[in-house]
Design a protein around this motif. Structure first.
Motif, short mmCIF file in Angstrom:
data_model
loop_
_atom_site.label_atom_id
_atom_site.label_comp_id
_atom_site.label_asym_id
_atom_site.label_seq_id
_atom_site.Cartn_x
_atom_site.Cartn_y
_atom_site.Cartn_z
N GLU A 1 0.68 -1.12 -0.12
CA GLU A 1 -0.03 -0.12 0.02
C GLU A 1 1.05 1.16 -0.10
O GLU A 1 0.67 2.23 -0.76
N ASN A 2 1.76 1.27 0.88
CA ASN A 2 2.57 2.42 1.11
C ASN A 2 3.39 2.79 -0.16
O ASN A 2 3.74 3.99 -0.37
N SER A 3 3.90 1.83 -0.86
CA SER A 3 4.79 2.03 -1.81
C SER A 3 4.06 2.76 -3.11
O SER A 3 4.76 3.30 -3.81
N TYR B 1 -1.10 9.53 -1.45
CA TYR B 1 -2.10 10.24 -0.31
C TYR B 1 -1.14 10.72 0.73
O TYR B 1 -1.62 11.88 1.23
N HIS B 2 -0.17 9.94 1.26
CA HIS B 2 0.47 10.26 2.29
C HIS B 2 1.79 11.04 2.09
O HIS B 2 2.39 11.45 3.09
N LEU B 3 1.90 11.64 0.96
CA LEU B 3 3.22 12.09 0.59
C LEU B 3 3.25 13.57 1.23
O LEU B 3 4.49 13.87 1.70
N THR C 1 3.33 12.55 5.49
CA THR C 1 4.54 11.54 5.97
C THR C 1 5.84 12.28 5.68
O THR C 1 6.75 12.35 6.33
N HIS C 2 5.71 13.04 4.46
CA HIS C 2 7.22 13.24 3.91
C HIS C 2 7.18 14.83 3.87
O HIS C 2 7.88 15.30 2.91
N SER C 3 6.60 15.31 4.76
CA SER C 3 6.85 16.89 4.92
C SER C 3 8.28 17.46 5.14
O SER C 3 8.70 18.43 4.36
N ASP D 1 10.45 7.78 7.70
CA ASP D 1 9.12 8.27 8.00
C ASP D 1 8.04 7.44 7.70
O ASP D 1 7.36 7.22 8.19
N ASP D 2 8.30 6.43 6.57
CA ASP D 2 7.43 5.41 5.89
C ASP D 2 7.29 4.33 6.99
O ASP D 2 6.29 3.94 7.47
N VAL D 3 8.50 3.84 7.57
CA VAL D 3 8.44 2.71 8.45
C VAL D 3 7.72 3.37 9.75
O VAL D 3 7.21 2.58 10.59
FE FE Z 1 6.48 7.25 1.51
#
Ligand code: FE
Ligand code: FES
Length: 445
Positions: free
Chosen positions: A223-225, A229-231, A234-236, A388-390
Motif C-alpha cells: 500500500e505504502n509504496s 495520499y501520504h506524501l 508523512t514526507h513533509s 518516515d514511512d517505517v
Molecule cells: Fe512514503
C-alpha cells in the motif's frame, strides 16, 4: 446493490453491509454506497499468513533476482524466496538457474555464502558436492550404497519454474502456473519504461544492498509504496528540503501535489502510480537539487533519449515517474533513482525488506554517483522517505492491536470516479486487495 468480493471472483448482491462484515469476510466492496473496507485481521492473524504463503507465495511469480547480478559463469547469490533457500546462479555453461539450496542427502544447505563464484556447491555435513548446474558431482564413500542407488538422480532440485522478462528473473513454485509474460500483463509496459533508460537496453543491479526489517505486516508496504495520499503529510521533511532547494512543489490546482498523477490498474493484481515528474530525474531531467554542475550532463542524457526513442517516448521515459507493484511483493520505484525492492512476511507483524539500485550499464562515474545519492537520500533506510514511512507503518501495526474493536480499514478514496483514479486516490490499492481476496478468500488451493 451491495457487492462483496468474496474471493471467488464473483460478486454477491445480497444482504446489507453489517451482516456481511463478519470476521470471515475480509474485503468488502459496496458499489452502491461507494465503500471499500479491509478487515484488519488480515494484518495480525497467523492463520491468514499461513493461507497467504500457500495461496499467494506458492502460486504467483515471485521475483528472485536480475541477470546482471550473475555476470560470470559460476556466479551465485543465495536468497530466501517465498520462504525457501534458493541459489540464484549462472552455471558453467552460462545458463541462469534457481536451485533449491538443500542437500539431497539429509537436507543441509549446500551454499552458505550470500554471493560469490564457485566451481561447486559443497555440503559440509557429509561432503556431497554439486556442480553449478545442480548435477551431483561427488558422494564420499558411495560404494556403501545399495546397487539400485541412482547417484545421477541426486542433483540439487531446481525451482519448478524460472522465467525472466528483460533480465528480471522470477520463480514460481506452481509448475502449472501461466507463463510469466502472461502473468505480468500490463506491468511489462512499465518495466519497458525502466529498461528504455539504457541505450543498449541493459540495466544492472548496482553492487550493494539495503536490508531492513519493519515491524509491520508485509501488505502495508505494498500500500505504502504506491500511496501518494501520504506524501504531503508523512514526507513533509522531504518536501521542505525540496522547497528549500528551489524546487517548485506548489500543489496543482485542485490537487494535493505539484502535478496531477494517476493510479493505474495493470491487470492480474499489478498496479502503478504514473506521475508527471516534479522531483527531477538524474537520468533525464534536471532540477536544482542536483546542482548546476550536473545540468549539462543530464541534458546530454535527455538528448540521447530523444535521438534513440523519439520526442514522445523520451518524454514518457524522462518526464514521468512511476512506482510499480508487481503482485505480490516486488516494487520498482522509478523516480529520482530506480529502486528494486521486495519484501516478505516473517511474522504477521514483521516483514523483511531488500532493496537494490538499478541503472543503465553505460553510466559514467558521475552519473552513477548521482544515482546512488538519490537511492540513498530518498529510499534508503536512513533517507528522507523510508524512516518516515517505517514509522507510519509501525504505528498502523500498533493500532491493529485493537482490530476486534476497530475492525475496518477504509480504502474508498476516489470510488465512483470511474474515468480516472488519481495517485492520491486509493483505486490502485483496491486493485491489490481484489487480487489478494481472489487468491486468499477463494477456493482452497
Ligand atoms: Fe512514503
Ligand atoms: Fe549433505 Fe549429508 S546432509 S552430505
Amino acid at each position: 446493490m451491495t457487492t462483496v468480493y468474496n474471493g471467488n471472483g464473483h460478486s454477491n448482491g445480497h444482504g446489507n453491509g453489517s451482516q456481511e462484515r463478519n470476521q470471515e469476510r475480509y474485503i468488502v466492496e459496496d458499489l452502491e454506497n461507494l465503500t471499500f473496507s479491509v478487515h484488519r485481521k488480515v494484518f495480525v492473524s497467523p492463520e491468514i499468513l499461513f493461507d497467504e504463503e500457500r495461496r499467494i507465495f506458492d502460486k504467483c511469480w515471485i521475483y528472485v533476482g536480475h541477470a546482471s547480478e550473475l555476470k560470470q559463469p559460476n556466479d551465485f547469490r543465495t536468497r530466501q524466496v517465498a520462504g525457501r533457500p534458493v541459489i540464484f546462479t549462472r552455471d558453467k555453461q552460462g545458463t541462469v538457474r534457481a536451485l533449491l539450496n538443500v542437500c539431497r542427502h539429509r537436507g543441509a544447505l549446500v551454499c552458505r555464502e550470500r554471493e560469490g563464484n564457485a566451481r561447486q556447491f559443497y555440503c559440509i555435513y557429509h561432503g556431497w558436492s554439486y556442480n553449478t548446474d545442480g548435477s551431483i558431482k561427488g558422494i564420499p564413500g558411495d560404494d556403501a550404497y545399495p546397487p539400485n542407488f541412482d547417484k545421477k538422480s541426486k542433483g540439487l532440485v531446481p525451482v519448478p519454474r524460472l522465467e525472466h522478462y528483460k533480465d528480471f528473473y522470477f520463480v514460481n513454485f506452481d509448475k502449472d502456473a501461466p507463463d510469466l509474460h502472461t502473468y505480468l500483463a500490463g506491468a511489462k509496459d512499465y518495466i519497458d519504461l525502466v529498461v528504455d533508460q539504457s541505450p543498449s537496453g541493459r540495466m544492472e543491479i548496482i553492487s550493494g544492498v539495503q536490508e531492513y526489517d519493519i515491524k509491520a505486516n508485509w501488505k502495508l508496504l505494498v500500500e505504502n509504496s504506491v500511496d501518494d495520499y501520504h506524501l504531503v503529510t508523512t514526507h513533509s521533511t522531504w518536501l521542505n528540503y525540496m522547497r528549500n532547494s528551489g524546487v517548485n512543489i506548489t500543489p496543482a490546482k485542485g490537487h494535493m501535489l505539484p502535478t496531477k498523477g494517476f493510479g493505474i490498474d495493470l491487470g492480474n493484481g499489478h498496479l502503478t502510480t504514473d506521475n508527471p515528474n516534479y522531483r527531477g530525474r538524474p537520468v533525464a531531467k534536471w532540477i536544482s537539487v542536483y546542482g548546476e554542475e550536473a545540468k549539462a550532463d543530464i541534458d546530454a542524457i535527455r538528448k540521447e533519449l530523444v535521438t534513440r526513442l523519439g520526442e514522445q517516448r523520451a518524454a514518457r521515459v524522462a518526464d514521468t515517474n512511476r512506482n510499480l507493484c508487481v503482485f505480490p511483493n516486488l516494487v520498482i520505484n522509478d523516480g529520482s533513482s530506480v529502486t528494486v525492492r521486495n519484501f516478505y512476511p516473517v511474522a504477521p507483524d514483521r516483514m523483511r525488506v531488500t532493496a537494490w539500485a538499478l541503472g543503465p550499464v553505460e553510466e559514467t562515474e558521475a552519473q552513477r554517483a548521482r544515482r546512488l545519492h538519490a537511492f540513498l537520500t530518498f529510499y534508503g533506510p536512513g533517507g528522507f522517505a523510508t524512516p518516515d514511512d517505517v514509522a507510519a507503518l509501525e504505528l498502523a501495526q500498533q493500532g491493529y492491536a485493537a482490530w476486534r474493536e476497530v475492525p475496518w480499514t477504509d480504502l474508498s478514496r476516489g470510488m465512483g470516479n470511474s474515468q480516472e483514479q488519481l495517485a492520491t486516490d486509493e483505486g490502485h490499492l483496491r486493485v491489490f486487495w481484489r487480487k489478494w481476496s481472489e487468491l486468499v478468500e477463494g477456493k482452497a488451493a
